[in-house]
Design a protein around this motif. Structure first.
Motif, PDB file in Angstrom:
ATOM      1  N   PRO A  37       0.804  -1.216   0.000  1.00  0.00           N
ATOM      2  CA  PRO A  37       0.000   0.000   0.000  1.00  0.00           C
ATOM      3  C   PRO A  37       0.839   1.268   0.000  1.00  0.00           C
ATOM      4  N   GLY A  63      -1.972   4.393   3.293  1.00  0.00           N
ATOM      5  CA  GLY A  63      -2.584   3.106   3.638  1.00  0.00           C
ATOM      6  C   GLY A  63      -1.816   2.374   4.711  1.00  0.00           C
ATOM      7  N   SER A  84      -5.653   3.620  13.065  1.00  0.00           N
ATOM      8  CA  SER A  84      -6.459   2.444  12.701  1.00  0.00           C
ATOM      9  C   SER A  84      -7.723   2.365  13.544  1.00  0.00           C
ATOM     10  N   GLY A 107      -7.408  -2.363  -4.288  1.00  0.00           N
ATOM     11  CA  GLY A 107      -8.016  -1.077  -3.982  1.00  0.00           C
ATOM     12  C   GLY A 107      -9.486  -1.012  -4.335  1.00  0.00           C
ATOM     13  N   LEU A 126     -11.093   2.440   2.755  1.00  0.00           N
ATOM     14  CA  LEU A 126      -9.837   2.885   2.146  1.00  0.00           C
ATOM     15  C   LEU A 126     -10.103   3.640   0.850  1.00  0.00           C
ATOM     16  N   LYS A 127     -11.018   3.113   0.044  1.00  0.00           N
ATOM     17  CA  LYS A 127     -11.366   3.772  -1.214  1.00  0.00           C
ATOM     18  C   LYS A 127     -12.011   5.131  -0.945  1.00  0.00           C
ATOM     19  N   ILE A 159      -7.369   6.504  -0.443  1.00  0.00           N
ATOM     20  CA  ILE A 159      -6.083   5.863  -0.155  1.00  0.00           C
ATOM     21  C   ILE A 159      -5.768   4.812  -1.217  1.00  0.00           C
ATOM     22  N   ASP A 160      -4.619   4.931  -1.826  1.00  0.00           N
ATOM     23  CA  ASP A 160      -4.171   3.973  -2.840  1.00  0.00           C
ATOM     24  C   ASP A 160      -3.652   2.728  -2.116  1.00  0.00           C
ATOM     25  N   TYR A 161      -4.339   1.625  -2.293  1.00  0.00           N
ATOM     26  CA  TYR A 161      -3.983   0.418  -1.531  1.00  0.00           C
ATOM     27  C   TYR A 161      -3.999  -0.786  -2.461  1.00  0.00           C
ATOM     28  N   VAL A 168      -0.313  -4.287   7.377  1.00  0.00           N
ATOM     29  CA  VAL A 168      -0.420  -3.942   5.961  1.00  0.00           C
ATOM     30  C   VAL A 168       0.471  -4.825   5.086  1.00  0.00           C
TER      31      VAL A 168
END
Length: 430
Positions: free
Chosen positions: A96, A100, A110, A207, A263-264, A268-270, A292
């Motif tokens: 990530p 992320g 978190s 992602g 996350l989306k 966040i680019d994961y 992660v």
């Protein structure tokens, strides 16, 4: 494809072992690797946080895919480093973004994320040195036992379960005032203790889409019957008897889906692994923590149970096409038992010669803290040295293969737990 795996532990040996079986892998490099990874690929003397050296190596060796094993380079932003570089941005990287990676890099972040997206977790509150008195009062009014977690990365040792108020208060002072875990404990999360059975569920996501990988249960304490100090992990078992049907459906609906969607939603680019540490509380899943990356030693039981080509999954993750890939999981059980240096997780000696690895045929030996000696011998170079993974048509058979393998290996002051998986066997007997 030319593939680079970053890391030097048992997890990275397991990744390298699995990737090397793919017909798509033309050349496999591991940086920095260990004596075991050298058997399936080529070790490269580059540290996982030396981003400039990694960049030059990737360019000069036509690397197509990078798989990041440990958390440090992810928290330090290796994904962002690649994406901001004109040459590296087109190369697939499994891991990530730095944003992320905060899911693991900050316990406070978190917990806030879980609260925001209604992911079930223990109630908690975060304190710093500036509000120490408030924290001490909070601890004194909290039901026992009290869980104290260093906010940042602490090599898997930043969680303390205090059984008395005196212990809880002194531990909070040690963490905040005395910097017990350095900068990692400049913030401390105090949370409710959850009573239940712990397990880990592993998710691979691009992602947008996700795949749920085989689950596992690991064993953190150095002593048998889960006594003594926390370690990085002394063994693992997969599958976990209760992680099926209704329970796994709850995990997917209540945890996995809102996590990926959250996350989306955060932008966040994961593209990587989400390791979800769970507690089964009377049939309901509660998240203890996110990591992660894949776990160690859980990777050593998860990857052997994946029948499909792992490179297909990794490529699709990096490319954002995970929904187009199917994968299958073996019905076999896998167990791993970690052999450690005497004295671990505190002080221990290095450089002892390991004997008997080549005689093990009933299990797979994954190297963690090892290095090659001048005459080709294998030497200890860390606390957790080897993970011995057995497979079988049952947990009992897999454990038998793990321990039969261990019986053939020796070095000075070697130690391992003899009770890995016994709790799972008791559940199976019920």
């Amino acid at each position: 494809m030319n593939i680079l795996v970053l890391g030097s532990g048992g997890r990275e040996h397991a990744f390298s072992w699995k990737i090397s079986q793919s017909t798509q892998c033309d050349k496999l490099y591991i940086a920095p690797g260990n004596a075991g990874t050298a058997l399936v690929g080529e070790n490269v003397n580059i540290g996982v946080n030396d981003f400039d050296a990694i960049r030059e190596f990737v360019k000069s060796n036509n690397i197509n895919l990078v798989v990041v094993g440990p958390e440090d380079p992810l928290v330090n932003g290796i994904y962002d480093f690649f994406k901001s570089d004109e040459v590296l941005s087109g190369i697939g990287l499994v891991g990530p973004s730095q944003a992320g990676a905060r899911l693991e890099g900050s316990k406070d972040f978190s917990k806030q994320f879980m609260d925001k997206y209604d992911v079930p977790t223990a109630k908690s509150k975060t304190f710093t040195k500036d509000n120490l008195e408030e924290g001490l009062n909070y601890v004194s009014s909290h039901p026992l036992p009290v869980v104290l977690k260093a906010d940042g990365l602490a090599a898997g040792k930043g969680v303390i379960i205090a059984e008395t108020y005196e212990d809880a208060r002194s531990t909070l002072k040690e963490m905040l005032v005395d910097a017990k875990f350095g900068e990692a404990s400049s913030r401390v999360v105090i949370e409710q203790f959850l009573e239940g059975i712990e397990l880990s569920v592993f998710v691979l996501t691009d992602g947008e889409h996700y795949k749920i990988l085989p689950e596992a249960k690991d064993y953190k304490r150095i002593g048998e019957h889960d006594k003594g100090l926390n370690t990085g992990g002394m063994g693992a078992v997969s599958p976990v008897v209760f992680a099926k049907g209704d329970f796994l459906n709850k995990v997917e609906e209540r945890v996995v889906k809102p996590t990926v969607a959250g996350l989306k939603s955060e932008g966040i680019d994961y593209k990587g692994f989400i390791f979800i540490g769970l507690m089964n509380v009377n049939g309901d899943p509660y998240v203890i923590e996110y990591n992660v990356r894949m776990g160690d030693p859980e990777t050593q039981v998860v990857l052997p149970r994946i029948d499909s080509d792992l490179v297909d999954l990794l490529k699709a993750t990096a490319n954002g096409t995970l929904n187009q890939v199917e994968f299958s999981v073996s019905e076999e059980s896998a167990t791993t038992v970690v052999m450690v240096s005497g004295g671990y997780p505190e002080s221990y000696e290095k450089g002892h010669q390991i004997n008997g690895i080549d005689s093990v045929s009933e299990a797979t030996v994954f190297h963690a803290g090892t290095k090659a000696g001048e005459n080709g011998e294998v030497l200890t170079s860390g606390g957790r040295v080897l993970a011995i993974t057995g497979r079988g048509d049952s947990v009992a058979n897999a454990l038998e293969n793990s321990y039969n393998g261990i019986a053939k290996i020796s070095w000075k002051d070697e130690y391992h737990r003899r009770d890995i998986g016994q709790d799972i066997l008791k559940l199976l007997d019920k």
